[in-house]
Scaffold this motif. Structure first.
Motif, PDB file in Angstrom:
ATOM      1  N   PHE A  97      40.303  50.851  -2.233  1.00 20.74           N
ATOM      2  CA  PHE A  97      40.588  52.284  -2.157  1.00 20.74           C
ATOM      3  C   PHE A  97      40.071  52.917  -3.439  1.00 20.74           C
ATOM      4  O   PHE A  97      40.466  52.508  -4.509  1.00 20.74           O
ATOM      5  N   GLY A  98      39.279  53.910  -3.332  1.00 17.80           N
ATOM      6  CA  GLY A  98      38.819  54.576  -4.545  1.00 17.80           C
ATOM      7  C   GLY A  98      37.412  55.092  -4.410  1.00 17.80           C
ATOM      8  O   GLY A  98      36.778  54.990  -3.369  1.00 17.80           O
ATOM      9  N   ARG A  99      36.931  55.636  -5.510  1.00 19.23           N
ATOM     10  CA  ARG A  99      35.598  56.223  -5.543  1.00 19.23           C
ATOM     11  C   ARG A  99      34.674  55.376  -6.401  1.00 19.23           C
ATOM     12  O   ARG A  99      35.093  54.795  -7.397  1.00 19.23           O
ATOM     13  N   VAL A 100      33.412  55.389  -6.021  1.00 19.17           N
ATOM     14  CA  VAL A 100      32.386  54.669  -6.755  1.00 19.17           C
ATOM     15  C   VAL A 100      31.289  55.666  -7.103  1.00 19.17           C
ATOM     16  O   VAL A 100      30.820  56.409  -6.243  1.00 19.17           O
ATOM     17  N   HIS A 101      30.895  55.701  -8.370  1.00 15.76           N
ATOM     18  CA  HIS A 101      29.778  56.535  -8.794  1.00 15.76           C
ATOM     19  C   HIS A 101      28.887  55.707  -9.709  1.00 15.76           C
ATOM     20  O   HIS A 101      29.288  55.332 -10.811  1.00 15.76           O
ATOM     21  N   LEU A 102      27.692  55.408  -9.220  1.00 16.29           N
ATOM     22  CA  LEU A 102      26.699  54.670  -9.997  1.00 16.29           C
ATOM     23  C   LEU A 102      25.543  55.612 -10.290  1.00 16.29           C
ATOM     24  O   LEU A 102      24.903  56.118  -9.365  1.00 16.29           O
ATOM     25  N   GLN A 119      30.989  46.625  -1.034  1.00 14.75           N
ATOM     26  CA  GLN A 119      32.077  46.186  -0.162  1.00 14.75           C
ATOM     27  C   GLN A 119      33.217  47.168  -0.407  1.00 14.75           C
ATOM     28  O   GLN A 119      34.014  46.983  -1.318  1.00 14.75           O
ATOM     29  N   LEU A 120      33.250  48.230   0.394  1.00 16.85           N
ATOM     30  CA  LEU A 120      34.208  49.310   0.172  1.00 16.85           C
ATOM     31  C   LEU A 120      35.094  49.495   1.391  1.00 16.85           C
ATOM     32  O   LEU A 120      34.596  49.565   2.509  1.00 16.85           O
ATOM     33  N   GLY A 121      36.394  49.610   1.143  1.00 22.52           N
ATOM     34  CA  GLY A 121      37.334  49.849   2.236  1.00 22.52           C
ATOM     35  C   GLY A 121      37.349  51.308   2.632  1.00 22.52           C
ATOM     36  O   GLY A 121      36.989  51.682   3.739  1.00 22.52           O
ATOM     37  N   SER A 122      37.771  52.161   1.710  1.00 26.13           N
ATOM     38  CA  SER A 122      37.758  53.600   1.959  1.00 26.13           C
ATOM     39  C   SER A 122      37.427  54.307   0.659  1.00 26.13           C
ATOM     40  O   SER A 122      37.529  53.739  -0.418  1.00 26.13           O
ATOM     41  N   GLY A 123      37.034  55.537   0.768  1.00 22.45           N
ATOM     42  CA  GLY A 123      36.661  56.297  -0.419  1.00 22.45           C
ATOM     43  C   GLY A 123      35.180  56.593  -0.418  1.00 22.45           C
ATOM     44  O   GLY A 123      34.413  56.013   0.342  1.00 22.45           O
ATOM     45  N   LYS A 124      34.792  57.505  -1.279  1.00 27.17           N
ATOM     46  CA  LYS A 124      33.399  57.926  -1.367  1.00 27.17           C
ATOM     47  C   LYS A 124      32.626  57.040  -2.329  1.00 27.17           C
ATOM     48  O   LYS A 124      33.184  56.498  -3.272  1.00 27.17           O
ATOM     49  N   ALA A 125      31.339  56.956  -2.068  1.00 26.76           N
ATOM     50  CA  ALA A 125      30.432  56.283  -2.994  1.00 26.76           C
ATOM     51  C   ALA A 125      29.230  57.195  -3.195  1.00 26.76           C
ATOM     52  O   ALA A 125      28.694  57.752  -2.244  1.00 26.76           O
ATOM     53  N   LYS A 126      28.833  57.350  -4.453  1.00 26.65           N
ATOM     54  CA  LYS A 126      27.684  58.181  -4.788  1.00 26.65           C
ATOM     55  C   LYS A 126      26.790  57.369  -5.715  1.00 26.65           C
ATOM     56  O   LYS A 126      27.262  56.818  -6.709  1.00 26.65           O
ATOM     57  N   ILE A 127      25.512  57.294  -5.356  1.00 21.45           N
ATOM     58  CA  ILE A 127      24.551  56.566  -6.172  1.00 21.45           C
ATOM     59  C   ILE A 127      23.392  57.509  -6.485  1.00 21.45           C
ATOM     60  O   ILE A 127      22.767  58.043  -5.575  1.00 21.45           O
ATOM     61  N   GLY A 166      25.653  45.781   2.414  1.00 22.82           N
ATOM     62  CA  GLY A 166      27.094  45.560   2.416  1.00 22.82           C
ATOM     63  C   GLY A 166      27.766  46.300   3.538  1.00 22.82           C
ATOM     64  O   GLY A 166      27.161  46.568   4.582  1.00 22.82           O
ATOM     65  N   ALA A 167      29.048  46.641   3.317  1.00 26.08           N
ATOM     66  CA  ALA A 167      29.836  47.293   4.357  1.00 26.08           C
ATOM     67  C   ALA A 167      30.761  48.336   3.748  1.00 26.08           C
ATOM     68  O   ALA A 167      31.335  48.124   2.683  1.00 26.08           O
ATOM     69  N   MET A 168      30.883  49.450   4.461  1.00 29.13           N
ATOM     70  CA  MET A 168      31.802  50.521   4.079  1.00 29.13           C
ATOM     71  C   MET A 168      32.683  50.803   5.284  1.00 29.13           C
ATOM     72  O   MET A 168      32.177  51.002   6.379  1.00 29.13           O
ATOM     73  N   GLY A 169      33.987  50.843   5.068  1.00 27.76           N
ATOM     74  CA  GLY A 169      34.909  51.117   6.163  1.00 27.76           C
ATOM     75  C   GLY A 169      35.036  52.602   6.429  1.00 27.76           C
ATOM     76  O   GLY A 169      34.322  53.171   7.256  1.00 27.76           O
ATOM     77  N   TYR A 170      35.942  53.267   5.716  1.00 31.05           N
ATOM     78  CA  TYR A 170      36.186  54.697   5.875  1.00 31.05           C
ATOM     79  C   TYR A 170      35.720  55.400   4.618  1.00 31.05           C
ATOM     80  O   TYR A 170      36.357  55.308   3.580  1.00 31.05           O
ATOM     81  N   GLY A 171      34.651  56.090   4.726  1.00 32.30           N
ATOM     82  CA  GLY A 171      34.104  56.791   3.574  1.00 32.30           C
ATOM     83  C   GLY A 171      32.639  57.057   3.812  1.00 32.30           C
ATOM     84  O   GLY A 171      32.077  56.680   4.834  1.00 32.30           O
ATOM     85  N   ARG A 172      32.021  57.699   2.861  1.00 31.53           N
ATOM     86  CA  ARG A 172      30.615  58.034   3.010  1.00 31.53           C
ATOM     87  C   ARG A 172      29.872  57.687   1.733  1.00 31.53           C
ATOM     88  O   ARG A 172      30.367  57.901   0.639  1.00 31.53           O
ATOM     89  N   LEU A 173      28.659  57.187   1.929  1.00 32.28           N
ATOM     90  CA  LEU A 173      27.766  56.920   0.813  1.00 32.28           C
ATOM     91  C   LEU A 173      26.768  58.064   0.726  1.00 32.28           C
ATOM     92  O   LEU A 173      26.147  58.441   1.717  1.00 32.28           O
ATOM     93  N   LYS A 174      26.641  58.618  -0.480  1.00 31.09           N
ATOM     94  CA  LYS A 174      25.651  59.651  -0.725  1.00 31.09           C
ATOM     95  C   LYS A 174      24.691  59.117  -1.791  1.00 31.09           C
ATOM     96  O   LYS A 174      25.106  58.751  -2.879  1.00 31.09           O
ATOM     97  N   VAL A 175      23.414  59.087  -1.444  1.00 33.30           N
ATOM     98  CA  VAL A 175      22.388  58.636  -2.363  1.00 33.30           C
ATOM     99  C   VAL A 175      21.468  59.819  -2.637  1.00 33.30           C
ATOM    100  O   VAL A 175      21.032  60.496  -1.706  1.00 33.30           O
ATOM    101  N   ARG A 176      21.198  60.056  -3.915  1.00 27.12           N
ATOM    102  CA  ARG A 176      20.264  61.135  -4.260  1.00 27.12           C
ATOM    103  C   ARG A 176      19.373  60.686  -5.403  1.00 27.12           C
ATOM    104  O   ARG A 176      19.737  59.814  -6.193  1.00 27.12           O
ATOM    105  N   HIS A 177      18.190  61.316  -5.476  1.00 36.63           N
ATOM    106  CA  HIS A 177      17.260  61.054  -6.562  1.00 36.63           C
ATOM    107  C   HIS A 177      17.579  61.972  -7.730  1.00 36.63           C
ATOM    108  O   HIS A 177      17.951  63.124  -7.534  1.00 36.63           O
ATOM    109  N   ALA A 178      17.410  61.465  -8.933  1.00 36.98           N
ATOM    110  CA  ALA A 178      17.615  62.275 -10.133  1.00 36.98           C
ATOM    111  C   ALA A 178      16.604  63.405 -10.143  1.00 36.98           C
ATOM    112  O   ALA A 178      15.471  63.248  -9.671  1.00 36.98           O
TER     113      ALA A 178
END
Length: 180
Positions: A97-102, A119-127, A166-178
Motif C-alpha cells: 500500500f503506498g505511492r512510488v515515485h522514481l 510489485q505493487l498492491g495498490s497505490g499510484k506509481a510515477k516514473i 511486474g504486476a500492479m493490483g489497484y492503482g495506476r502507473l504514469k510514465v513521463r519523459h523529463a
C-alpha cells in the motif's frame, strides 16, 4: 563544418559531480585506472556542464558489484528516489500500500538497458525517465487501471532503454519523459 548539438542533457548539480568524483576515486584506489587517467577523468567531471558528460567520464569503469540489482520495499508509505542517484541494472520495487515515485531524469544511468520490476498492491506509481529514454511496458500486468504513457518521437540516437515489468493490483502507473 560543425555538427548540430544533440538534445541538451540535464545540467550537472553538485551532488552529481560529488558522486562521480567518489566513483573515480574508488576506481583509482582499486587499481582500475592509472594516475594519468584519473587526472583526465577528474578534469572532465569537474568541468562537465551536462549530465551526459559525466556519464562518458564514468563509461568504461568496471561495474560495481553491489550496483547490479537492488530491491526497494515498503509495506505502506512512500517509496521515492530522485536527484542524483545511481540506477542499478535491475531495480525491484515492492509495495503493498503506498505511492512510488522514481525520477530517473537526473539519475546516473550507466547501463544501456535498465529493468524496473514493480510489485505493487495498490497505490499510484510515477516514473520520470530521461528525455531520450526508450520505454518498454510490455512486461507489466495491471489489474484495475491501464498504465498511462505517451511515447516521445525519437529525435536522434536513443538513450537508455527502460523496461518496466511486474504486476500492479489497484492503482495506476504514469510514465513521463523529463522535459529537460
Amino acid at each position: 563544418m560543425t555538427s548540430l548539438p544533440e538534445d541538451p542533457s540535464p545540467l550537472v548539480g553538485e551532488d552529481d559531480r560529488d558522486t562521480a568524483v567518489q566513483r573515480l576515486q574508488e576506481a583509482y584506489t582499486k587499481g582500475h585506472i592509472s594516475h594519468e587517467e584519473m587526472d583526465e577523468r577528474l578534469h572532465q567531471v569537474l568541468t562537465a556542464k551536462a549530465h551526459g558528460e559525466l556519464v562518458s567520464a564514468l563509461a568504461s569503469l568496471p561495474e560495481e558489484s553491489a550496483g547490479t540489482t537492488s530491491t526497494v520495499a515498503a509495506h505502506s508509505g512512500r517509496i521515492q528516489r530522485r536527484g542524483a542517484w545511481r540506477v542499478p541494472r535491475v531495480l525491484k520495487v515492492e509495495s503493498a500500500f503506498g505511492r512510488v515515485h522514481l525520477d530517473l531524469s537526473r539519475a546516473i544511468i550507466e547501463h544501456p538497458v535498465v529493468d524496473i520490476e514493480l510489485q505493487l498492491g495498490s497505490g499510484k506509481a510515477k516514473i520520470t525517465v530521461p528525455r531520450d529514454a526508450i520505454v518498454d511496458l510490455e512486461g507489466l500486468h495491471t489489474g484495475w487501471k491501464d498504465s498511462h504513457y505517451k511515447p516521445r518521437q525519437p529525435s536522434g540516437p536513443g538513450g537508455p532503454k527502460i523496461r518496466i515489468s511486474g504486476a500492479m493490483g489497484y492503482g495506476r502507473l504514469k510514465v513521463r519523459h523529463a522535459r529537460r
